[in-house]
Write an enzyme that holds these catalytic residues in place. Structure first.
Site, PDB file in Angstrom:
ATOM      1  N   THR A 112      -5.639 -18.142  19.763  1.00 46.69           N
ATOM      2  CA  THR A 112      -6.753 -18.858  20.408  1.00 46.69           C
ATOM      3  C   THR A 112      -8.105 -18.337  19.919  1.00 46.69           C
ATOM      4  OG1 THR A 112      -5.402 -19.225  22.354  1.00 46.69           O
ATOM      5  CG2 THR A 112      -7.764 -19.382  22.669  1.00 46.69           C
ATOM      6  N   GLY A 137      -4.310 -11.252  24.236  1.00 48.58           N
ATOM      7  CA  GLY A 137      -3.739 -10.282  25.171  1.00 48.58           C
ATOM      8  C   GLY A 137      -3.254  -9.044  24.438  1.00 48.58           C
ATOM      9  N   GLU A 171      -0.330 -20.101  27.199  1.00 51.15           N
ATOM     10  CA  GLU A 171       0.899 -20.550  26.533  1.00 51.15           C
ATOM     11  C   GLU A 171       1.038 -22.057  26.582  1.00 51.15           C
ATOM     12  OE1 GLU A 171       2.350 -17.765  24.919  1.00 51.15           O
ATOM     13  OE2 GLU A 171       2.561 -19.617  23.795  1.00 51.15           O
TER      14      GLU A 171
END
Ligand SMILES: CCCCCCCCCCCCCCCCCCC/C=C/C(=O)SCCNC(=O)CCNC(=O)[C@H](O)C(C)(C)COP(=O)(O)OP(=O)(O)OC[C@H]1O[C@@H](n2cnc3c(N)ncnc32)[C@H](O)[C@@H]1OP(=O)(O)O
Ligand SMILES: Cc1cc2nc3c(=O)[nH]c(=O)nc-3n(C[C@H](O)[C@H](O)[C@H](O)COP(=O)(O)OP(=O)(O)OC[C@H]3O[C@@H](n4cnc5c(N)ncnc54)[C@H](O)[C@@H]3O)c2cc1C
Length: 616
Positions: free
Chosen positions: A141, A180, A383
């Site tokens: 992303t 993350g 996700e």
């Protein structure tokens, strides 16, 4: 601590063996025993004891969860745990309803290496990654793009002279964002939840990496820069598919926690009076409280059932792909997309309903419902955003309509679209789960045909499929939801039928939950059934009566049904959801222990003093 008398009484009722239902949920008695053993390995080990994470600042929380996550890893290594479910048991017992800092390493870095690295690369990266000798993340992303992968701006230019890729995030919107477990460049700042994960940003400025860093099991770049396409280009999306396939069961797990807390507390909580002078009843005796919680109890069981099924299906498809057979990849993708989207969205609504069904105490972190909520809701965005994934399922359904017209066989999960449905007899207030399933499948079939007619008309008018889809996205999304509900109900009915054979008493109570799930789903879309002339008002009135009747059957089973989820108090970490129901005494103890009650009140006096000095 003695058992709360209300919960003690609740546990004397019931018509089924709780332990046998727990074994069914775990996948067998041995799995339950292993889960208990692993949980105890965590709960008895002092290294996992620490401050109550609900009182910690973001920085403290991250540090404490990282300390515990490392301890989880060491524990899995000490016990030689390879199975992801067993590893997850240790992880969940330690994380106190949080997502651990190294989760993305496991679910989004190791998984793609396993899926797309060739043998050489597996030796170089997968083996050390599994041993945590290298820690990775998944930086897809960007600040400007997350859903639209083809819009990503990061560049990897191949330098044939040095056999290297030169990586650049050429614009501000290209900066990698939300990454993350990205401890390199920077953290994106405080979030709604997910405080245990350091979602980072990553700017790339002429970063050079060797050619063989491109995972080459599927596609590869030759020395002269020639790109060899993967046999099936969609495999590169595989790492997202893997997490999506796992998230329905994660949703079921989180909803099961919330329902356990809300139902146990609703038996302990007495409030108001039905008959003056007859004392305050348990709030779970109010029909409105049952109407909030029993459909969610049924939903938690439905989601667990289909979540297990989805993981099995996905694992089978991945094995087929490893042998070069891609024929079920599309079905796997759209099933994972639809189930991940619907289940995580309905779960986050469900956790919120559980929270406010506990009144003010549900709003306290003592209940842990806010903690479960803020960490869960990310799964409706991360996700694959909910609408984005539902559109994937919808596009596939539109193709199914064309396949039907051309006589092309359909995939098993959509075979019902080729069935004819008729309902002549009037429904009474005891409609069985198979009839409810047929109705839900009927609605999905009719909706798919209805939406397809609009899309086709648009396509005829514009000749542009994307435009045609874009003009009807709202009903395309609803069509995908209707199909996904048919998949969920089918999995639930199939599992309950199986259990009715092996364990009739457990099967019977689950069939009541299955009816609650089906009736709730049909009543939520009653207008469609009238419009398609499948049901009449009398049918709907009768199944509404059936729903309230089902609540009376489930009421004496409710605590036993949440006990069967078998959450240890230290895993649930909720004072409202304690197994012994000793809520009030422990709420007070917890509040008194709050650091806020210990801090020096100097600040308070300092500013209030100013008021006193002022001429009020
Ligand atoms: C010891 C320690 C123990 C640790 C144990 C850990 C385990 C504990 C777990 C418990 C806690 C878990 C808590 C939660 C964890 C979850 C963390 C999540 C973190 C989040 C990560 C991310 O968000 S990563 C980034 C995700 N991004 C996206 O999902 C982007 C979404 N967008 C897309 O996927 C695509 O852009 C698209 C699909 C929307 C569009 O694709 P495209 O532009 O290519 O166009 P098309 O739609 O035409 O698609 C082309 C073609 O491909 C097919 N297709 C698309 N996607 C897939 C796919 N995924 N798989 C297969 N096929 C796909 C599509 O159908 C089209 O096919 P045609 O035949 O051509 O029609
Ligand atoms: C907690 C968390 C953890 C994350 N971890 C990671 C990670 O580790 N690695 C990583 O790479 N990413 C990660 N992400 C990012 C995540 O994958 C994206 O946020 C997600 O894919 C959604 O993309 P977006 O943020 O660009 O939203 P957008 O796509 O911009 O969505 C905004 C709105 O636009 C709508 N929309 C967008 N496109 C369309 C369309 N074609 N049709 C109709 N509506 C549309 C959406 O439905 C939504 O309502 C994480 C996100 C969160 C919240």
């Amino acid at each position: 601590m003695p058992m709360n008398p209300d919960l003690e009484k609740e546990r004397q009722g019931g018509t089924f063996d709780v332990e046998q239902l727990t074994h069914i949920l775990d996948g067998g008695r041995d799995k339950t025993l292993k889960r208990h053993f692993l949980e105890q390995e965590v709960l008895k080990d002092p290294v996992f004891r620490g401050p109550d994470t609900r009182f910690l600042s973001r920085e403290e929380l991250f540090g404490e969860l990282l300390r515990k996550h490392v301890a989880v890893i060491k524990k899995t290594q000490e016990l030689s745990i390879d199975d992801i479910n067993e590893a997850s048991t240790i992880y969940s017992a330690a994380m106190n309803n949080n997502v651990g800092p190294l989760t993305l390493h496991s679910v989004a870095f190791v998984a793609p290496l396993d899926l797309m690295a060739d043998d050489e690369q597996k030796k170089k990266w997968l083996i050390p990654a599994k041993k945590y000798e290298i820690i990775g993340c998944y930086a897809q992303t960007e600040l400007g793009h997350g859903s639209f992968i083809r819009g990503l701006e990061t560049r990897a230019d191949y330098d044939v002279n040095t056999q290297q890729f030169v990586l650049n995030t050429p614009t501000e919107t290209a900066i990698k964002w939300w990454v993350g477990g990205c401890v390199a460049v920077g953290d994106i700042g405080p979030k709604f939840g997910f405080g245990g994960v350091d979602n980072g940003y990553l700017c790339l400025n002429n970063v050079r990496i060797p050619r063989d860093n491109l995972l080459a099991k599927t596609g590869k770049v030759l020395e002269d820069g020639t790109y060899v396409k993967p046999e099936n280009p969609k495999v590169v999306y595989g790492s997202m598919l893997g997490i999506r396939a796992a998230l329905p069961k994660v949703g079921a797990y989180n909803l099961s926690k919330a329902v356990t807390i809300a139902i146990r507390y609703s038996c302990v909580r007495h409030q108001s009076e039905i008959k003056p002078g007859c004392g305050e009843p348990q709030v779970l005796d109010y029909q409105t409280q049952q109407h909030k919680l029993f459909p969610l109890l049924a939903t938690a069981y439905a989601f667990h059932t289909v979540g297990v099924w989805m993981l099995d299906f996905h694992s089978t498809v991945m094995n087929e792909i490893n042998e070069g057979h891609y024929h079920r990849l599309a079905e796997d993708h759209v099933l994972a997309a639809g189930l991940k989207a619907v289940i995580n969205w309905k779960t986050h609504e469900g956790i919120e309903i559980c929270r406010f069904s506990c009144g003010g105490h549900g709003y306290s972190l003592a209940s842990s419902l806010p903690v479960i909520y803020v960490n869960h809701v990310a799964n409706s965005t991360a996700e694959g955003e909910t609408v984005i994934l539902l559109l994937q399922t919808a596009v596939y359904l539109m193709k199914c309509v064309i396949d039907l017209e051309q006589g092309t066989p359909l995939d098993p999960s959509v075979a019902y679209l080729d069935q004819s449905f008729s309902k002549s007899e009037q429904w009474c207030s005891d409609v069985d789960m198979h009839s409810l399933l047929k109705a839900i499948q009927f609605r999905s079939k009719k909706f798919t045909e209805y939406v397809s007619s609009f899309v086709k008309k648009e396509l005829m008018a514009t000749g542009n499929q994307q435009l045609a889809f874009n003009k009807h996205k709202v009903i395309l999304v609803e069509c995908a939801k209707a199909h996904t509900e048919a998949v969920i109900m089918n999995a639930f009915v199939t599992k309950v039928d199986e259990i009715l054979q092996s364990n009739p008493s457990v099967g019977k109570v689950l069939s009541l939950l299955c009816q609650i799930y089906g009736v709730t789903e049909i009543l939520a879309h009653s207008g469609d059934y009238i419009q398609y002339e499948y049901l009449r008002k009398i049918d709907l009135d009768n199944i509404q009566d059936q729903l309230f009747k089902l609540y009376t059957y489930i009421r004496p089973e409710a605590v036993l049904l949440v006990d069967a989820f078998d959450f240890h108090d230290e895993v649930l970490k909720s004072i409202l959801g304690r197994y012994d129901g000793q809520v009030y005494e422990n709420m007070f103890k917890w509040a008194k222990a709050s650091p806020f009650n210990k801090q020096d009140q100097g600040t308070f006096r300092k500013y209030i003093q100013q008021l006193k000095q002022a001429k009020l």
